[in-house]
Write a protein that holds these residues in place. Structure first.
Motif, short mmCIF file in Angstrom:
data_model
loop_
_atom_site.label_atom_id
_atom_site.label_comp_id
_atom_site.label_asym_id
_atom_site.label_seq_id
_atom_site.Cartn_x
_atom_site.Cartn_y
_atom_site.Cartn_z
N VAL A 1 0.84 -1.20 0.00
CA VAL A 1 0.00 0.00 0.00
C VAL A 1 0.87 1.25 0.00
CG1 VAL A 1 -1.79 1.27 1.25
CG2 VAL A 1 -1.86 -1.22 1.18
N LEU A 2 1.90 1.25 0.84
CA LEU A 2 2.81 2.40 0.89
C LEU A 2 3.56 2.57 -0.43
CD1 LEU A 2 4.02 4.67 2.54
CD2 LEU A 2 5.70 3.06 3.46
N ALA A 3 3.89 1.47 -1.09
CA ALA A 3 4.54 1.54 -2.40
C ALA A 3 3.62 2.20 -3.42
CB ALA A 3 4.94 0.14 -2.87
N ALA A 4 2.34 1.82 -3.41
CA ALA A 4 1.37 2.44 -4.33
C ALA A 4 1.24 3.93 -4.04
CB ALA A 4 0.02 1.75 -4.21
N LEU B 1 10.64 12.02 -10.03
CA LEU B 1 11.14 10.68 -10.39
C LEU B 1 11.70 9.94 -9.18
CD1 LEU B 1 12.91 11.41 -13.81
CD2 LEU B 1 10.71 10.28 -13.42
N GLY B 2 12.19 10.70 -8.19
CA GLY B 2 12.71 10.05 -6.99
C GLY B 2 11.65 9.21 -6.30
N ASP B 3 10.44 9.75 -6.19
CA ASP B 3 9.34 9.00 -5.59
C ASP B 3 9.01 7.77 -6.43
OD1 ASP B 3 8.67 10.42 -3.22
OD2 ASP B 3 7.79 12.00 -4.43
N LEU B 4 9.06 7.92 -7.74
CA LEU B 4 8.75 6.78 -8.61
C LEU B 4 9.78 5.66 -8.44
CD1 LEU B 4 7.69 8.65 -11.89
CD2 LEU B 4 6.20 7.40 -10.31
N PHE B 5 11.05 6.02 -8.38
CA PHE B 5 12.10 5.00 -8.22
C PHE B 5 12.01 4.33 -6.85
CE2 PHE B 5 14.78 7.66 -11.33
CZ PHE B 5 14.29 6.94 -12.40
N LEU B 6 11.81 5.15 -5.81
CA LEU B 6 11.72 4.59 -4.46
C LEU B 6 10.46 3.73 -4.30
CD1 LEU B 6 12.85 7.70 -2.39
CD2 LEU B 6 14.14 5.59 -2.74
N GLY B 7 9.36 4.18 -4.89
CA GLY B 7 8.13 3.40 -4.82
C GLY B 7 8.27 2.07 -5.53
N TYR C 1 -4.21 -1.94 -11.83
CA TYR C 1 -5.10 -1.20 -10.94
C TYR C 1 -4.45 0.08 -10.42
CZ TYR C 1 -8.38 -4.99 -11.21
OH TYR C 1 -9.28 -5.91 -11.68
N PHE C 2 -3.12 0.13 -10.44
CA PHE C 2 -2.47 1.40 -10.13
C PHE C 2 -2.75 2.43 -11.22
CE2 PHE C 2 1.11 4.28 -10.74
CZ PHE C 2 1.15 4.91 -9.51
N PHE D 1 -9.27 3.33 -3.75
CA PHE D 1 -9.01 2.84 -5.10
C PHE D 1 -7.65 3.28 -5.61
CE2 PHE D 1 -13.60 2.72 -4.71
CZ PHE D 1 -13.91 1.50 -5.28
N LEU D 2 -7.00 4.20 -4.91
CA LEU D 2 -5.72 4.71 -5.37
C LEU D 2 -4.55 3.87 -4.85
CD1 LEU D 2 -6.31 8.55 -4.85
CD2 LEU D 2 -6.93 7.12 -6.80
N THR D 3 -4.66 3.37 -3.63
CA THR D 3 -3.52 2.67 -3.03
C THR D 3 -3.88 1.28 -2.49
OG1 THR D 3 -3.94 3.78 -0.91
CG2 THR D 3 -2.37 4.82 -2.41
N THR D 4 -4.99 1.18 -1.77
CA THR D 4 -5.35 -0.11 -1.17
C THR D 4 -5.78 -1.12 -2.22
OG1 THR D 4 -6.04 1.00 0.88
CG2 THR D 4 -6.83 -1.24 0.53
N VAL D 5 -6.59 -0.70 -3.18
CA VAL D 5 -7.11 -1.63 -4.20
C VAL D 5 -5.99 -2.24 -5.05
CG1 VAL D 5 -8.49 -1.78 -6.31
CG2 VAL D 5 -9.45 -0.73 -4.24
#
Length: 257
Positions: free
Chosen positions: A64-67, A119-125, A149-150, A211-215
């Motif tokens: 969830v945190l990754a999403a 992009l830093g958030d994208l790479f870390l996620g 679903y992301f 629907f943004l992170t948990t789903v």
């Protein structure tokens, strides 16, 4: 193909402009790392003493945190640099020039700018997603479901943001409204089922943070029926945002009138 060429030109010109301040990328990456570290620390405190919020295991909550982190990166890279400027276009009258261009105005307003500082958030996620997936033993199909679903969640967030930005045609000063939306999205750091019932209802049916992170995490884990609704909700909100924008343009009188 014409729109693809235009999109490529948008990307190259934005990147060239942003690269004048290359040090900002390192600062952005450091800021993203510290933000993720703080989120992990908060999640770690929540799981102390064997507590499992909403029945989610530690590694599952990391999905969830990754999403959420990926969504933050997308917002910083594409959504904020473009959609927040719609208000400025209305205020300064530059929306007139957008409407006169031989291209779909929603396409131009949504994708004109690209900021590499997200992009830093994208790479870390992405790294957090791979780590949690390895710990959970996710298959390539599970990762594909997460990605699908992301993307649907990204469409939902874009549509909500664009709807709010469009209201600037009638109500010019709406910066606070978009900030309220971003503030509500902070709830997506944790599984929605870990919240009390009233909050779960709010974050599912009023502001669909679920629907943004948990789903996406639930889809990767193969649980719940909520992912089946995500596609319909994303399509509905996107068409609503597009129709609402066309309706708003009927009330736009340009800066010179």
């Amino acid at each position: 193909m014409r729109y693809l060429r235009v999109l490529t030109l948008f990307f190259l010109t934005s990147l060239a402009a942003e690269m004048e301040y290359r040090g900002n990328f390192l600062l952005g990456l450091l800021s993203s790392f510290l933000t993720l570290l703080g989120a992990l620390f908060g999640l770690f405190l929540l799981y102390q003493g064997g507590y499992r919020p909403g029945g989610w295991a530690w590694e599952e909550a990391l999905l969830v945190l990754a999403a959420f982190t990926l969504l933050q990166g997308l917002a910083s890279t594409l959504l904020a640099p473009n959609l927040n400027k719609i208000v400025e276009h209305v205020q300064q009258g530059t929306l007139d020039f957008v409407l006169l261009k031989p291209i779909d105005p929603q396409f131009w307003l949504s994708l004109r700018a690209f900021s590499p500082w997200g992009l830093g958030d994208l790479f870390l996620g992405l790294g957090l997603l791979l780590y949690a997936g390895l710990r959970l033993g996710l298959s390539p199909l599970d990762y594909a479901l997460f990605g699908l679903y992301f993307l649907l969640g990204a469409v939902i967030l874009y549509s909500l943001w664009f709807l709010l930005a469009t209201t600037s045609i009638w109500f010019v000063k709406i910066y606070n409204v978009t900030e309220v939306l971003r503030g509500l999205l902070e709830a997506g750091r944790f599984p929605v089922s870990s919240y009390p019932t009233l909050y779960r209802v709010f974050f599912t049916f009023v502001v669909p943070v679920a629907f943004l992170t948990t789903v996406p995490a639930e889809a990767a884990l193969g649980r719940g029926e909520a992912p089946l609704i995500a596609g319909g909700l994303a399509l509905f909100l996107f068409l609503l945002a597009r129709g609402f924008f066309r309706l708003a343009l009927r009330s736009y009188t340009s800066a010179s009138s």
